[in-house]
Design a protein around this motif. Sequence first.
Motif, mmCIF file in Angstrom:
data_model
loop_
_atom_site.group_PDB
_atom_site.id
_atom_site.type_symbol
_atom_site.label_atom_id
_atom_site.label_comp_id
_atom_site.label_asym_id
_atom_site.label_seq_id
_atom_site.Cartn_x
_atom_site.Cartn_y
_atom_site.Cartn_z
ATOM 1 N N LEU A 373 0.831 -1.206 0.000
ATOM 2 C CA LEU A 373 0.000 0.000 0.000
ATOM 3 C C LEU A 373 0.868 1.259 0.000
ATOM 4 O O LEU A 373 0.555 2.240 -0.682
ATOM 5 C CB LEU A 373 -0.931 -0.008 1.211
ATOM 6 C CG LEU A 373 -2.033 -1.067 1.193
ATOM 7 C CD1 LEU A 373 -2.719 -1.158 2.545
ATOM 8 C CD2 LEU A 373 -3.062 -0.749 0.103
ATOM 9 N N ILE A 374 1.972 1.234 0.750
ATOM 10 C CA ILE A 374 2.895 2.372 0.761
ATOM 11 C C ILE A 374 3.511 2.564 -0.624
ATOM 12 O O ILE A 374 3.615 3.690 -1.127
ATOM 13 C CB ILE A 374 3.984 2.165 1.824
ATOM 14 C CG1 ILE A 374 3.376 2.207 3.225
ATOM 15 C CG2 ILE A 374 5.079 3.222 1.697
ATOM 16 C CD1 ILE A 374 4.352 1.833 4.332
ATOM 17 N N LYS A 388 -6.583 5.940 -2.749
ATOM 18 C CA LYS A 388 -7.411 6.869 -1.970
ATOM 19 C C LYS A 388 -7.770 6.169 -0.661
ATOM 20 O O LYS A 388 -8.154 5.006 -0.668
ATOM 21 C CB LYS A 388 -8.658 7.274 -2.752
ATOM 22 C CG LYS A 388 -8.302 7.954 -4.081
ATOM 23 C CD LYS A 388 -9.526 8.422 -4.820
ATOM 24 C CE LYS A 388 -9.164 8.921 -6.219
ATOM 25 N NZ LYS A 388 -8.290 10.096 -6.192
ATOM 26 N N TRP A 389 -7.682 6.910 0.451
ATOM 27 C CA TRP A 389 -7.733 6.302 1.790
ATOM 28 C C TRP A 389 -8.786 7.002 2.629
ATOM 29 O O TRP A 389 -8.829 8.232 2.681
ATOM 30 C CB TRP A 389 -6.360 6.440 2.431
ATOM 31 C CG TRP A 389 -6.135 5.621 3.657
ATOM 32 C CD1 TRP A 389 -6.505 5.929 4.927
ATOM 33 C CD2 TRP A 389 -5.477 4.358 3.736
ATOM 34 N NE1 TRP A 389 -6.123 4.931 5.798
ATOM 35 C CE2 TRP A 389 -5.482 3.956 5.090
ATOM 36 C CE3 TRP A 389 -4.881 3.529 2.801
ATOM 37 C CZ2 TRP A 389 -4.908 2.771 5.533
ATOM 38 C CZ3 TRP A 389 -4.312 2.340 3.231
ATOM 39 C CH2 TRP A 389 -4.319 1.971 4.583
ATOM 40 N N GLN A 406 3.593 7.152 6.204
ATOM 41 C CA GLN A 406 4.144 7.311 4.853
ATOM 42 C C GLN A 406 3.040 7.486 3.807
ATOM 43 O O GLN A 406 3.226 8.199 2.819
ATOM 44 C CB GLN A 406 5.017 6.103 4.499
ATOM 45 C CG GLN A 406 6.267 5.988 5.362
ATOM 46 C CD GLN A 406 7.159 4.852 4.908
ATOM 47 O OE1 GLN A 406 7.441 4.700 3.739
ATOM 48 N NE2 GLN A 406 7.614 4.043 5.860
ATOM 49 N N ILE A 407 1.891 6.876 4.030
ATOM 50 C CA ILE A 407 0.761 7.075 3.122
ATOM 51 C C ILE A 407 0.227 8.495 3.279
ATOM 52 O O ILE A 407 -0.093 9.169 2.297
ATOM 53 C CB ILE A 407 -0.342 6.032 3.396
ATOM 54 C CG1 ILE A 407 0.178 4.624 3.056
ATOM 55 C CG2 ILE A 407 -1.597 6.340 2.593
ATOM 56 C CD1 ILE A 407 -0.805 3.521 3.361
ATOM 57 N N ALA A 408 0.138 8.961 4.523
ATOM 58 C CA ALA A 408 -0.322 10.335 4.759
ATOM 59 C C ALA A 408 0.616 11.352 4.123
ATOM 60 O O ALA A 408 0.181 12.375 3.589
ATOM 61 C CB ALA A 408 -0.442 10.594 6.266
ATOM 62 N N ALA A 409 1.921 11.065 4.161
ATOM 63 C CA ALA A 409 2.899 11.995 3.585
ATOM 64 C C ALA A 409 2.780 12.085 2.069
ATOM 65 O O ALA A 409 3.155 13.095 1.469
ATOM 66 C CB ALA A 409 4.309 11.569 3.971
#
Length: 563
Positions: A373-374, A388-389, A406-409
Motif C-alpha cells: 500500500l505504501i 485513496k484512503w 508514509q501514506i499520509a505523507a
Amino acid sequence: MSHASAWQTQRKYAATAARWSHERWRIESERRRTLRAERRPMVGDARRAVAQARAVDPQGVTSLLHRAERELATAKRRVPDPMWLFASKTALAIGAAAYVGLPLVPDRVWMWSAIAVTVAVAGAIVWAATHRPAKPDIEPTAEERDLLKRLQPEHWREHAEQRGLGGTITGRPTLTESGITVAVRLDGKWTPGKLADAEGNVRALLGCRTALRMEIQAGERGGWATITVRTRLAADGARMDWTPDAVGIGLDTVTGKPVDIPLDNRLTVAGASGSGKSWSSRPHMARAHITGDLVFVDGKGEEATIWEPVCRTAVEPEEIRTTVAEVHAEMNRRKVDMKRRGLSVWDGLQLTLFVDEGRVILALKDKDLTQQLIDISALGRSRGVVLKWATQYPVTSGDAPGIHAQIAANTDSRFALRVKNLTHAQVALDDDADYGPHLIPAVKDMRGHGYLGGHGPHLIRTWTMTDDMVKALPAKRWHAAADTTTEGPFLRLVKQAPADAPDTTESRVLAVVTAAEQPIRQKELAEQTGLSKGTVSKVVKRLADGGHLVRQPDGGLIARDAA
C-alpha cells in the motif's frame, strides 16, 4: 401628438428621472453611512490623543498638542455628512444663490423653469403613488434580525465594555447567502487573533446560539477584523442529488460553487462515525469507476455490499491481500510497459484503489500488505494507479493507527468531515487544521459537510448518492490480465497449481516455478510475480516445508514434480 400621448410621455420621463434620483440618493446615502461608520471611531481616537497631549503639555510649548489638533481636524474632515445634512446644506446654498441671482433672470426663463418644476413635481407624485419598493433578495429570519440589531455600531459601542471588548467597534452588518458579515475596527491592543480568542465574549454580546458557527478573521486592511456568523449556507435549497454530470465532490456553502478534486490526486478522507464519510466518498468513487477502473477494499464490509455488483471489491483478509497484491503487480507491470514504450506518465485508463476504514486494514499487522500500500501511494500515480484512503481515526501513531505515516505523507488532497478532536484535525488537514473540522456540530443536518485542505475555511456540502444510484452504475469489474510481453513481471500460467496449494499467492509462486525450464531464484520470482521479496521469502518457505518446492544446493528452486 395628442394631449394624452404628451401626458404619457411626460409621465414616463418624469418617473424615469424620479427612479434615477432615488437610486442615486440611496447609493450615495449608503456610501456615506459606511464611511461614517468606519471613520467616526478615528475621530474619537484623535480626540483622546488631543486630551492626552493637553495633559502632557498644557501650555502648548511643544508641537505635540498642535500636531494632535491638526490630526483631529483632518479626521473630522474625512467624516462625510449624512445625506440629509448634505442635502440641506446644498438646498440652503442654492436658495441663497437664487435669492441673489433670480431677480436678474428674464421672464421667459422664469416661465419655462416653472413648467419644468411643475412637471418634475407631478412626475414625483405619480411615481411615489405607483412605485412599490422591491422586496430584498434575502429576507432575514427573526434570529437574523436580532443579530443584525446587536451588530449595529450603536448597540456594540454601548455593550462592548461590559463584555470585555472595549476598544472594538463594528461597521454596518450585511446579510448574505452564507450568513451575516460585519467589519470590526480594532484599537492598538487588539488584533484579529485576540478577537478570535475572545469569541466567547462576542457570543455573549450577541446572545447567539452555541451551535451557531462563527468565524473571526483578519480584515482587508490592518487594524480591522471580520466577523461572520453562519446563520445560513449558500448550498441551502440547492438540489444535492448526484448525477453523472455533477462536478467535483459538492458545493462550497459560502460561494455556492462546485468544488472539484483532480481524479488522479491521492486523497485521504477523514470523518468520525456518523459524519457521512462513506457516502460522501461515493461521488468520487463513481467518477473513478466511470472514467477508469475502481477497486474497493472495505475493511468493515457494509459499504462493499452496495458496490459489489458494480466493481471489484475485497472484504475478507485473504481477499484484501490478494487484491492489493494484484494492484501492486499491475503497477509494476505498467512500469515495465512504460519503459519499453518510452513514457514518463501512463497513457491508459486509471486504476483507483479505494481503501475504506484504513484502521482495519492496518490492524491486520501484515507487513507485506502495508508495504504494498505504501508503494502504491508513493509510486503509483505516474503509472495510473492511484490510492485513496478513508478512515474514522486519522492518527498515524500508536498500536492502531487509522493511516500510515508514509501514506499520509504522499497525500495530494485532504478532505475532513467532522472529526473527534484537534489532534485528529491536525492529521486530517495538516497545516489547515485551523479550519476546525472538530468544531462541526454533530447533528444530522451537518452530515456530509467537511473541509478540503487548501480550499479555505469554507464548509463543503457533498453530493448525495443513494444506494440505488450506486447500483445503477454500469457493472465493470477489474481483474489483473496476464501479460503477453516477455519483459513483464506478470504471470504466464502454463500448468494449473495443485488443488492443495494453501492460497492464491502460493499458487502464483508455484505456477511460476513450475513453468520455469530451469531452477529459478527468489529474486526472479519477485520480479515475475510482482510480489515483494519478503512475501516471496515467506511463501517459498511454506511451500518448501509443505513439500511443494525443492531448493537446489545453489539456491535455485524447482517444483517437487520436476525433481
